[in-house]
Design a protein around this motif. Structure first.
Motif, PDB file in Angstrom:
ATOM      1  N   GLU A  55       1.091  -0.933   0.089  1.00  0.00           N
ATOM      2  CA  GLU A  55       0.061  -0.076   0.070  1.00  0.00           C
ATOM      3  C   GLU A  55       1.103   1.264   0.071  1.00  0.00           C
ATOM      4  O   GLU A  55       1.592   1.562   0.755  1.00  0.00           O
ATOM      5  CB  GLU A  55      -0.729  -0.186   1.305  1.00  0.00           C
ATOM      6  CG  GLU A  55      -1.720   1.368   1.408  1.00  0.00           C
ATOM      7  CD  GLU A  55      -3.222   1.041   2.502  1.00  0.00           C
ATOM      8  OE1 GLU A  55      -3.566   1.713   2.996  1.00  0.00           O
ATOM      9  OE2 GLU A  55      -3.607  -0.335   2.739  1.00  0.00           O
ATOM     10  N   LYS A  56       0.770   1.964  -0.978  1.00  0.00           N
ATOM     11  CA  LYS A  56       1.146   3.128  -0.973  1.00  0.00           C
ATOM     12  C   LYS A  56       0.741   4.214  -0.026  1.00  0.00           C
ATOM     13  O   LYS A  56      -0.548   4.753   0.726  1.00  0.00           O
ATOM     14  CB  LYS A  56       1.180   4.119  -2.010  1.00  0.00           C
ATOM     15  CG  LYS A  56       1.535   5.301  -2.584  1.00  0.00           C
ATOM     16  CD  LYS A  56       1.376   5.916  -3.982  1.00  0.00           C
ATOM     17  CE  LYS A  56       2.025   6.628  -4.533  1.00  0.00           C
ATOM     18  NZ  LYS A  56       1.120   7.280  -5.375  1.00  0.00           N
TER      19      LYS A  56
ATOM     20  N   TYR B  81      -1.156  10.243  -6.295  1.00  0.00           N
ATOM     21  CA  TYR B  81      -0.219  11.297  -6.273  1.00  0.00           C
ATOM     22  C   TYR B  81       1.665  10.319  -6.293  1.00  0.00           C
ATOM     23  O   TYR B  81       1.636   9.830  -5.820  1.00  0.00           O
ATOM     24  CB  TYR B  81      -0.143  11.746  -4.834  1.00  0.00           C
ATOM     25  CG  TYR B  81       0.910  12.549  -4.043  1.00  0.00           C
ATOM     26  CD1 TYR B  81       0.184  14.148  -4.167  1.00  0.00           C
ATOM     27  CD2 TYR B  81       1.571  12.041  -3.514  1.00  0.00           C
ATOM     28  CE1 TYR B  81       0.809  15.319  -3.780  1.00  0.00           C
ATOM     29  CE2 TYR B  81       1.958  13.471  -2.784  1.00  0.00           C
ATOM     30  CZ  TYR B  81       1.824  14.333  -2.933  1.00  0.00           C
ATOM     31  OH  TYR B  81       3.079  15.947  -2.171  1.00  0.00           O
ATOM     32  N   ASP B  82       2.101  11.949  -7.029  1.00  0.00           N
ATOM     33  CA  ASP B  82       3.711  11.447  -7.014  1.00  0.00           C
ATOM     34  C   ASP B  82       4.181  12.274  -5.570  1.00  0.00           C
ATOM     35  O   ASP B  82       4.699  13.003  -4.979  1.00  0.00           O
ATOM     36  CB  ASP B  82       4.247  12.895  -8.108  1.00  0.00           C
ATOM     37  CG  ASP B  82       5.412  12.887  -8.650  1.00  0.00           C
ATOM     38  OD1 ASP B  82       5.993  12.141  -8.004  1.00  0.00           O
ATOM     39  OD2 ASP B  82       5.990  13.854  -9.200  1.00  0.00           O
ATOM     40  N   LEU B  83       5.129  11.101  -5.262  1.00  0.00           N
ATOM     41  CA  LEU B  83       5.841  11.129  -3.908  1.00  0.00           C
ATOM     42  C   LEU B  83       6.841  11.676  -4.401  1.00  0.00           C
ATOM     43  O   LEU B  83       7.347  12.454  -3.660  1.00  0.00           O
ATOM     44  CB  LEU B  83       6.363   9.649  -4.000  1.00  0.00           C
ATOM     45  CG  LEU B  83       4.877   8.790  -2.629  1.00  0.00           C
ATOM     46  CD1 LEU B  83       5.244   7.371  -2.756  1.00  0.00           C
ATOM     47  CD2 LEU B  83       4.794   9.420  -2.036  1.00  0.00           C
ATOM     48  N   GLU B  84       7.157  12.418  -5.487  1.00  0.00           N
ATOM     49  CA  GLU B  84       8.381  13.415  -5.422  1.00  0.00           C
ATOM     50  C   GLU B  84       8.232  14.836  -4.926  1.00  0.00           C
ATOM     51  O   GLU B  84       8.979  15.328  -5.735  1.00  0.00           O
ATOM     52  CB  GLU B  84       9.312  13.070  -6.603  1.00  0.00           C
ATOM     53  CG  GLU B  84      10.096  11.516  -7.354  1.00  0.00           C
ATOM     54  CD  GLU B  84      10.641  11.529  -6.528  1.00  0.00           C
ATOM     55  OE1 GLU B  84      11.398  11.978  -5.532  1.00  0.00           O
ATOM     56  OE2 GLU B  84      10.552  10.289  -5.598  1.00  0.00           O
TER      57      GLU B  84
ATOM     58  N   ILE C 183     -10.745  17.112  -7.864  1.00  0.00           N
ATOM     59  CA  ILE C 183      -9.554  16.738  -7.019  1.00  0.00           C
ATOM     60  C   ILE C 183      -8.731  16.064  -7.452  1.00  0.00           C
ATOM     61  O   ILE C 183      -7.163  16.328  -8.312  1.00  0.00           O
ATOM     62  CB  ILE C 183      -9.865  16.317  -6.001  1.00  0.00           C
ATOM     63  CG1 ILE C 183     -10.044  16.914  -4.611  1.00  0.00           C
ATOM     64  CG2 ILE C 183      -8.268  15.989  -4.936  1.00  0.00           C
ATOM     65  CD1 ILE C 183     -10.934  16.006  -3.581  1.00  0.00           C
ATOM     66  N   ASN C 184      -8.924  15.393  -8.514  1.00  0.00           N
ATOM     67  CA  ASN C 184      -7.917  14.381  -8.941  1.00  0.00           C
ATOM     68  C   ASN C 184      -7.646  14.408 -10.651  1.00  0.00           C
ATOM     69  O   ASN C 184      -7.073  13.858 -11.388  1.00  0.00           O
ATOM     70  CB  ASN C 184      -8.218  12.597  -8.579  1.00  0.00           C
ATOM     71  CG  ASN C 184      -8.559  12.131  -7.257  1.00  0.00           C
ATOM     72  OD1 ASN C 184      -7.170  12.277  -7.519  1.00  0.00           O
ATOM     73  ND2 ASN C 184      -9.395  11.659  -7.431  1.00  0.00           N
ATOM     74  N   GLU C 185      -8.207  15.480 -10.982  1.00  0.00           N
ATOM     75  CA  GLU C 185      -8.162  16.365 -12.297  1.00  0.00           C
ATOM     76  C   GLU C 185      -6.911  17.493 -12.221  1.00  0.00           C
ATOM     77  O   GLU C 185      -6.743  17.680 -13.364  1.00  0.00           O
ATOM     78  CB  GLU C 185      -9.496  16.965 -12.706  1.00  0.00           C
ATOM     79  CG  GLU C 185     -10.274  15.450 -13.331  1.00  0.00           C
ATOM     80  CD  GLU C 185     -11.499  15.620 -13.573  1.00  0.00           C
ATOM     81  OE1 GLU C 185     -11.418  17.394 -14.196  1.00  0.00           O
ATOM     82  OE2 GLU C 185     -12.571  15.201 -14.435  1.00  0.00           O
ATOM     83  N   MET C 186      -7.018  17.785 -11.130  1.00  0.00           N
ATOM     84  CA  MET C 186      -5.556  19.068 -11.112  1.00  0.00           C
ATOM     85  C   MET C 186      -4.273  18.512 -11.273  1.00  0.00           C
ATOM     86  O   MET C 186      -3.701  16.887 -10.804  1.00  0.00           O
ATOM     87  CB  MET C 186      -5.825  19.581  -9.538  1.00  0.00           C
ATOM     88  CG  MET C 186      -6.904  20.120  -8.651  1.00  0.00           C
ATOM     89  SD  MET C 186      -7.034  20.744  -7.360  1.00  0.00           S
ATOM     90  CE  MET C 186      -5.758  22.061  -7.383  1.00  0.00           C
ATOM     91  N   ASN C 187      -3.799  19.447 -11.697  1.00  0.00           N
ATOM     92  CA  ASN C 187      -2.269  19.098 -11.999  1.00  0.00           C
ATOM     93  C   ASN C 187      -1.579  20.213 -11.082  1.00  0.00           C
ATOM     94  O   ASN C 187      -1.066  21.146 -11.040  1.00  0.00           O
ATOM     95  CB  ASN C 187      -2.173  18.854 -13.672  1.00  0.00           C
ATOM     96  CG  ASN C 187      -0.091  19.497 -13.868  1.00  0.00           C
ATOM     97  OD1 ASN C 187       0.291  18.811 -13.193  1.00  0.00           O
ATOM     98  ND2 ASN C 187       0.451  19.858 -14.860  1.00  0.00           N
ATOM     99  N   LEU C 188      -1.482  18.940  -9.873  1.00  0.00           N
ATOM    100  CA  LEU C 188      -0.716  19.341  -8.888  1.00  0.00           C
ATOM    101  C   LEU C 188       1.377  20.335  -9.112  1.00  0.00           C
ATOM    102  O   LEU C 188       1.845  20.845  -8.469  1.00  0.00           O
ATOM    103  CB  LEU C 188      -0.433  18.815  -8.079  1.00  0.00           C
ATOM    104  CG  LEU C 188      -1.717  18.321  -6.895  1.00  0.00           C
ATOM    105  CD1 LEU C 188      -1.796  17.338  -6.269  1.00  0.00           C
ATOM    106  CD2 LEU C 188      -2.289  19.652  -6.872  1.00  0.00           C
ATOM    107  N   GLU C 189       1.989  20.284 -10.290  1.00  0.00           N
ATOM    108  CA  GLU C 189       3.004  20.246 -10.853  1.00  0.00           C
ATOM    109  C   GLU C 189       3.163  21.287 -11.443  1.00  0.00           C
ATOM    110  O   GLU C 189       4.457  21.885 -10.773  1.00  0.00           O
ATOM    111  CB  GLU C 189       3.261  18.734 -12.013  1.00  0.00           C
ATOM    112  CG  GLU C 189       3.431  17.386 -11.730  1.00  0.00           C
ATOM    113  CD  GLU C 189       4.745  16.514 -12.245  1.00  0.00           C
ATOM    114  OE1 GLU C 189       4.436  17.239 -13.772  1.00  0.00           O
ATOM    115  OE2 GLU C 189       4.983  15.258 -12.511  1.00  0.00           O
TER     116      GLU C 189
END
Length: 125
Positions: free
Chosen positions: A14-15, A63-66, A116-122
């Motif tokens: 699990e992440k 979610y990108d862990l980086e 929420i999941n459509e957002m480009n957080l980068e």
């Protein structure tokens, strides 16, 4: 072929995201101050809502862990006063689930439910 049909016998890993619990109103000043040098994210989650749980799972999976942002988790049911203060301090109407992106002390983006999941957080780092 059997793995596809019946799944693998390997244990599923699990992440785990680097959540910081948001449980006190005083943390909001710290979040606003930190947002001057690093993007801050607040995920507002209702633990009794199936839609909120589904969105949370999708968010964790994608979610990108980086990511260079600090990530806060707000349990709306246990910390209603904190949730209310988030709305006042950052001038965002309450929704659940909801993700707020904070930079330079203000919310620069927010979304709820499937958005929420459509957002480009980068783009906010």
């Amino acid at each position: 072929m059997f793995k596809k049909l019946f799944g693998s016998s390997e244990p599923k890993v699990e992440k785990v995201l680097p959540w910081q619990p948001l449980s006190d109103v005083s943390q909001l000043s710290t979040i606003a101050e930190r947002s001057k040098t690093k993007t801050q994210l607040i995920f507002k989650h209702s633990t009794r809502c199936g839609i909120s749980s589904m969105v949370m799972k999708q968010f964790v999976s994608a979610y990108d862990l980086e990511s260079k942002a600090d990530l806060y988790y707000l349990d709306l049911l246990n910390y209603r006063d904190v949730s209310n203060e988030v709305g006042y301090k950052f001038q965002v109407m309450h929704q659940s689930p909801q993700l707020l992106v904070i930079k330079n002390g203000v919310v620069v983006a927010h979304a709820s439910h499937g958005g929420i999941n459509e957002m480009n957080l980068e783009r906010f780092e």
